[in-house]
Design an enzyme around this catalytic site. Structure first.
Site, PDB file in Angstrom:
ATOM      1  N   ASP A 154     -10.679   5.779   2.154  1.00 51.68           N
ATOM      2  CA  ASP A 154     -10.014   4.832   1.031  1.00 51.68           C
ATOM      3  C   ASP A 154     -10.427   4.503   0.146  1.00 51.68           C
ATOM      4  OD1 ASP A 154      -8.695   3.149  -0.340  1.00 51.68           O
ATOM      5  OD2 ASP A 154      -6.830   2.519   1.570  1.00 51.68           O
ATOM      6  N   ASP A 222       0.817   2.928  -3.186  1.00 50.77           N
ATOM      7  CA  ASP A 222       1.403   2.216  -1.317  1.00 50.77           C
ATOM      8  C   ASP A 222       2.669   2.444  -2.222  1.00 50.77           C
ATOM      9  OD1 ASP A 222      -1.223   2.475  -0.495  1.00 50.77           O
ATOM     10  OD2 ASP A 222      -1.205   0.551  -0.952  1.00 50.77           O
TER      11      ASP A 222
END
Length: 396
Positions: A154, A222
Site C-alpha cells: 500500500d 477505496d
C-alpha cells in the site's frame, strides 16, 4: 529495441522506457502467478483494526465449512495493523494480536487455503504501523519464512516523500523504484508470492503495473459499502480492458457483499460487474456469520465462472442510454457475458440489441442469477430492477 510508455503524473507527462524483452515478460505475468483473478477474503472492510489471530482462524474455518473454498476462494488476507516494531537486527515483528504468524500460516495452509499479508513501501502503513522502507529484502524473507502467499503493498507511507519530490517525474520515479524493489525482493525469496499493488490508480498504474512485477493493481480509491461508491468505482473501469490478462489484473477493490449497506439487487450488480471486469474477488464480510443469501451471492457458480474464464479477457462497456449501461465480456468458449445494468433508483424496461455485440438471429441465453435458459431474438426487451442487473451468458 525499447518500448516507450507515456504516463500522466500529477498533470505532467513522464516517458519511461523498458526493453522489448522485459515488457513482453511483464505483459505475460512473468512470475507466472495469478493466471486467473485471485479469489479469497480480506480483513479490512469488515474488521479493520479489530483483526487478530482468532479472527483469521475463524474466517479460514468458515471459508471451508461454507463451501467458499470449493467455489474457488482460497486467499485469507490480513490487512493493516498486524505489525509491531523491528528487533535489533531490523526484522519486522508481529504485535500481540498475532503471537505466531508461522503457526497461523500453517493453520491456514492445513485448510487448503493460502495466507496473505500487508505492508507499505513507506516507513509507515496507512494505519501508522511499521512499513517496509529500507527493509524490503528482510521483510520479503520474513514473509517467505512465515509461509506467506500474497502481499498487498500500500502506497500510503510513501506519499510524503513523493510530495516532497522536486518534480512530478521524480515523484513518479520514487514510486516506481519502491514497487520494483519489493518485486525483486519477493522473487529473490524463491517463494511464490502474489504481488498486489495498492496505490489507488495513481499515475495510470494500469500502464506500468506489469513492469514493476504487479500481478494486480488497484485502479481506484477505496470502496465502501454504499451503492453510489461501488457504482462509481465499477463503472469507471470502462476503457481499461486492454491492460488486463492472465497474471496481471485491474483491481477495482474488494467486495462489500454481505456487509449490509446495499440491497440484494445492488450486491448482484456488484458481483456481476466485477465478474465482467475479470476483477479479483476478495470477500470483505464476516464469513463466520453470513446469511444464506450472502453465501448464495458469493458462491454463484455461473457468475464465478465468468470472472474466472480461461481466456482472461476483461469486459467493457458497449452502450449507454441514460442510466442503462450494457457491458460485455468475450469468453473462451466463444460466448459472451452480457450485463444490462440499471443505475436508476426505480426499475426500467429497456430494449437490448445483441446485433451490436456481433450476434445475428436468435440466441441462447442463460440468466446467471435466475439460472434460467432462454431463447431470445437478437433484439429483445427486459426489465432491470432498481440499481440492478440482468446478467446473461449469450451464445449464437
Amino acid at each position: 529495441m525499447s518500448l516507450l510508455h507515456r504516463t500522466s503524473v500529477f498533470g505532467a507527462v513522464v516517458l519511461t522506457l523498458c526493453s522489448a524483452s522485459f515488457c513482453a515478460q511483464a505483459q505475460s505475468g512473468s512470475n507466472q502467478l495469478a493466471q486467473r483473478p485471485p479469489m479469497g477474503w480480506n480483513s479490512w472492510n469488515h474488521f479493520r483494526n479489530k483483526v487478530d489471530d482468532a479472527v483469521i482462524r475463524a474466517q479460514a474455518e468458515a471459508m471451508v465449512s461454507s463451501g467458499m473454498r470449493d467455489a474457488g476462494y482460497v486467499y485469507i488476507n490480513i490487512d493493516d495493523t498486524w505489525e509491531a516494531s523491528r528487533d535489533a537486527n531490523g526484522n519486522i515483528q508481529t504485535n500481540s494480536k498475532f503471537p505466531d504468524m508461522k503457526a497461523l500460516a500453517d493453520f491456514v495452509h492445513s485448510k487448503g487455503l493460502k495466507l496473505g499479508i500487508y505492508s507499505s513501501p513507506g516507513s509507515q502503513t496507512c494505519a501508522k504501523f511499521e512499513g517496509s522502507l529500507g527493509h524490503e529484502e528482510q521483510d520479503a524473507k520474513t514473509y517467505a519464512a512465515w509461509g506467506i502467499d500474497y502481499l498487498k503493498y500500500d502506497l500510503c507511507g510513501l506519499k510524503e516523500q513523493m510530495k516532497a519530490a522536486a518534480s512530478p517525474e521524480e515523484a513518479h520515479k520514487i514510486m516506481i523504484d519502491a514497487y520494483k524493489k519489493m518485486d525483486v525482493a519477493l522473487r529473490n525469496t524463491g517463494r511464490p508470492i502474489v504481488y498486489s499493488l495498492c496505490q489507488y490508480g495513481q499515475d495510470a498504474v494500469w500502464r506500468w503495473g506489469t513492469e514493476v512485477g504487479g500481478n494486480l493493481w488497484r485502479t481506484t480509491g477505496d470502496i465502501s459499502d454504499k451503492y453510489a461508491k461501488m457504482a462509481e468505482i465499477g463503472f469507471s473501469q470502462a476503457g481499461l480492458a486492454r491492460y488486463a490478462g492472465p497474471g496481471h489484473w485491474n483491481d477495482p477493490d474488494m467486495l462489500e457483499v454481505g456487509n449490509g449497506g446495499m440491497t440484494t439487487d445492488e450486491y448482484r450488480t456488484h458481483m456481476s460487474l466485477w465478474a465482467i471486469l475479470a476483477a479479483p474477488l476478495l470477500a470483505g464480510n464476516d464469513l463466520s456469520s453470513m446469511t444464506p443469501e450472502t453465501l448464495a451471492l458469493l458462491t454463484n457458480k455461473d457468475v464465478i465462472a465468468i470472472d474466472q474464464d480461461a481466456a482472461g479477457k476483461q469486459g467493457d462497456r458497449v452502450s449507454t442510454e441514460g442510466p442503462i449501461e450494457v457491458w460485455s465480456r468475450h469468453l473462451a468458449d466463444g460466448s459472451q457475458a452480457v450485463g444490462i445494468f440499471n443505475r436508476h433508483h426505480t426499475a426500467l424496461t429497456t430494449t437490448v440489441d445483441l446485433r451490436t455485440l456481433g450476434f445475428t438471429g436468435p440466441v441462447k441465453a442463460r440468466d446467471l442469477w435466475k439460472g434460467e435458459l432462454k431463447n431470445l431474438n437478437s433484439s429483445f426487451q427486459t426489465t432491470v430492477p432498481a440499481h440492478g442487473v440482468v446478467f446473461l451468458k449469450v451464445s449464437q
